[in-house]
Design an enzyme around this catalytic site. Structure first.
Site, PDB file in Angstrom:
ATOM      1  N   ARG A  37      12.834   0.866   0.602  1.00 38.24           N
ATOM      2  CA  ARG A  37      12.672   2.033  -0.277  1.00 38.24           C
ATOM      3  C   ARG A  37      13.923   2.906  -0.288  1.00 38.24           C
ATOM      4  O   ARG A  37      14.253   3.515  -1.313  1.00 38.24           O
ATOM      5  CB  ARG A  37      11.443   2.845   0.142  1.00 38.24           C
ATOM      6  CG  ARG A  37      10.132   2.186  -0.252  1.00 38.24           C
ATOM      7  CD  ARG A  37       8.931   3.030   0.103  1.00 38.24           C
ATOM      8  NE  ARG A  37       7.718   2.478  -0.483  1.00 38.24           N
ATOM      9  CZ  ARG A  37       6.496   2.943  -0.286  1.00 38.24           C
ATOM     10  NH1 ARG A  37       6.322   4.008   0.481  1.00 38.24           N
ATOM     11  NH2 ARG A  37       5.447   2.385  -0.861  1.00 38.24           N
ATOM     12  N   LYS A 199     -12.086  -8.381  -1.757  1.00 40.31           N
ATOM     13  CA  LYS A 199     -13.376  -7.890  -2.243  1.00 40.31           C
ATOM     14  C   LYS A 199     -13.343  -7.516  -3.722  1.00 40.31           C
ATOM     15  O   LYS A 199     -12.465  -6.785  -4.171  1.00 40.31           O
ATOM     16  CB  LYS A 199     -13.812  -6.666  -1.428  1.00 40.31           C
ATOM     17  CG  LYS A 199     -14.077  -6.974   0.047  1.00 40.31           C
ATOM     18  CD  LYS A 199     -14.538  -5.726   0.784  1.00 40.31           C
ATOM     19  CE  LYS A 199     -14.865  -6.034   2.241  1.00 40.31           C
ATOM     20  NZ  LYS A 199     -15.338  -4.835   2.971  1.00 40.31           N
ATOM     21  N   GLY A 356       0.785  -4.299  -1.737  1.00 38.02           N
ATOM     22  CA  GLY A 356       1.355  -4.628  -0.435  1.00 38.02           C
ATOM     23  C   GLY A 356       1.261  -6.088  -0.053  1.00 38.02           C
ATOM     24  O   GLY A 356       2.250  -6.706   0.349  1.00 38.02           O
ATOM     25  N   GLY A 379      -0.537   1.911  -4.029  1.00 35.29           N
ATOM     26  CA  GLY A 379      -1.636   2.621  -4.701  1.00 35.29           C
ATOM     27  C   GLY A 379      -1.346   2.980  -6.139  1.00 35.29           C
ATOM     28  O   GLY A 379      -2.219   2.865  -7.003  1.00 35.29           O
TER      29      GLY A 379
END
Length: 404
Positions: A37, A199, A356, A379
């Protein structure tokens, strides 16, 4: 996506530019262990320096509980930031607002860089406090946001501050927004999405939104087990959200309604346990032994995904196809990643990936730099895939009729 200003729209000569970065990088024993980053921020800093700006970098780091925490100071990032911008000195302010920050910023000359202390040491940051945003705004003339990975957070340095100063996207933010626009807002069809993960329940919004945007949807990972179960296929001891069967059937019905073709696994790599070196079998998807777990998709499924990729012009990828962290269950994800990279290199596919696990899987396949764009945003990338408005992006939008 609305138009947003870029660095080209700002006159930065002899101006103090507040540069919002995401320097929330892994640090162990005071040493940065992954400087990706920081390195991705460097082109924006260098572009501003080249045009005579005074650059003030600000970022959050970790989750301080109550005020300053030495363990969450940004001071250890000074050296890797200096390295990323060619060895130039980076001054460090022990606070991000107030007397110390003002003193440090006032001492800057054109072409110099300073790093402010952790924004989250002040509660006003996460509260999107107008007062805290005004205190930050007092430090600079212009605002540049290069932190797409934090764009989903309505925090003071991201949302409120962008409305107090002339604002623009940095080079990293610009590249991210351009890639995302090309992938789903104005893509070249056929458009394909590859979605994996554990999931269905955590990616319902993503799947519902993306079904309306793509021509072909490949579902892998353990979430595919839930869709297979919903269609009547037994999946043995595999991870499966059996209580989500109705939702899964609803997704498949929505795909049929939207003319989105869904590819589910047709064969699988199974084992009795998720462990390195565990004996494995390759079985048709309808013949999973009751005492076994599906831990990766099989070679026939990989070939089918490869054939679909050959047809596609645009790909959005989020999530691995199997339990890639544990050998040999990374093989399908690696094989597909290499196919995506080859098609991208050949100019036949625009490929955008993020999340990720996806980033880690692409790194394992050694193809990270060969896709069109790989987002490290986490996110923010997922919320964009779900069709949500991101506060950090909305704050940079140029109103219709505004020449910018």
């Amino acid at each position: 996506m609305a138009r947003f200003r870029t660095l080209d729209d700002l006159d930065v000569d002899n101006k103090t530019v507040l540069l919002r970065a995401d320097l929330n990088v892994p640090v162990r024993d005071g040493v940065v262990t992954d400087s990706t980053r920081i390195e991705r921020l460097a082109p924006t800093i260098e572009a501003l320096i080249a045009r005579g700006a005074k650059v003030v970098v600000m970022s959050h780091f970790g989750r301080p509980n109550d005020g300053p925490d030495p363990a969450l100071s940004l001071r250890p990032l000074v050296a890797p930031l200096e390295k990323a911008i060619g060895g130039r000195e980076v001054a460090f302010a022990t606070d991000c607002v107030g007397r110390e920050a003002k003193r440090m910023v006032a001492a800057l000359r054109p072409g110099q860089v300073a790093l402010l202390e952790n924004l989250r040491f002040h509660k006003g940051e996460e509260a999107n406090s107008a007062e805290f945003a005004r205190a930050l705004a007092e430090l600079g003339d212009l605002y540049v946001d290069d932190a797409f990975s934090a764009a989903h957070r309505a925090h003071a340095s991201i949302a409120a501050l962008a409305h107090l100063l002339p604002a623009a996207a940095g080079k990293l933010m610009e590249a991210e927004l351009s890639a995302l626009t090309a992938a789903l807002e104005s893509p070249v069809p056929p458009v394909m999405a590859l979605v994996g993960g554990a999931k269905v329940s955590t990616k319902l919004d993503l799947l519902r939104f993306i079904i309306g945007k793509v021509d072909l949807l490949v579902i892998g990972g353990a979430m595919a087990n839930t869709l297979l179960f919903a269609e009547g296929t037994e999946v043995g001891r595999s991870l499966c959200e059996r209580d989500m069967a109705d939702n899964a059937r609803g997704l498949l019905a929505l795909a049929r309604e939207r003319n989105c073709r869904v590819i589910l696994p047709e064969d699988a790599v199974v084992a009795a346990a998720l462990a390195p070196g565990e004996p494995t079998q390759i079985v048709p998807i309808g013949a999973v032994p009751s005492d076994m777990m599906i831990l990766d998709v099989g070679p026939k499924t990989v070939d089918r995904i490869g054939a679909a990729l050959d047809e596609a012009c645009t790909l959005v990828w989020n999530g691995p196809l199997g339990a890639f962290e544990t050998p040999p269950f990374e093989e399908a994800t690696v094989a597909v990643a290499k196919r995506v990279a080859a098609l991208t290199r050949a100019g036949r596919l625009l490929s955008v990936a993020g999340g990720g696990d996806t980033v880690a899987a692409l790194a394992a396949a050694k193809v990270t730099g060969e896709l069109s764009y790989v987002s490290t945003a986490g996110g923010a990338f997922l919320e964009w895939l779900e069709g949500r408005e991101l506060p950090g992006v909305a704050a940079l939008a140029v109103a219709p009729g505004d020449a910018g």
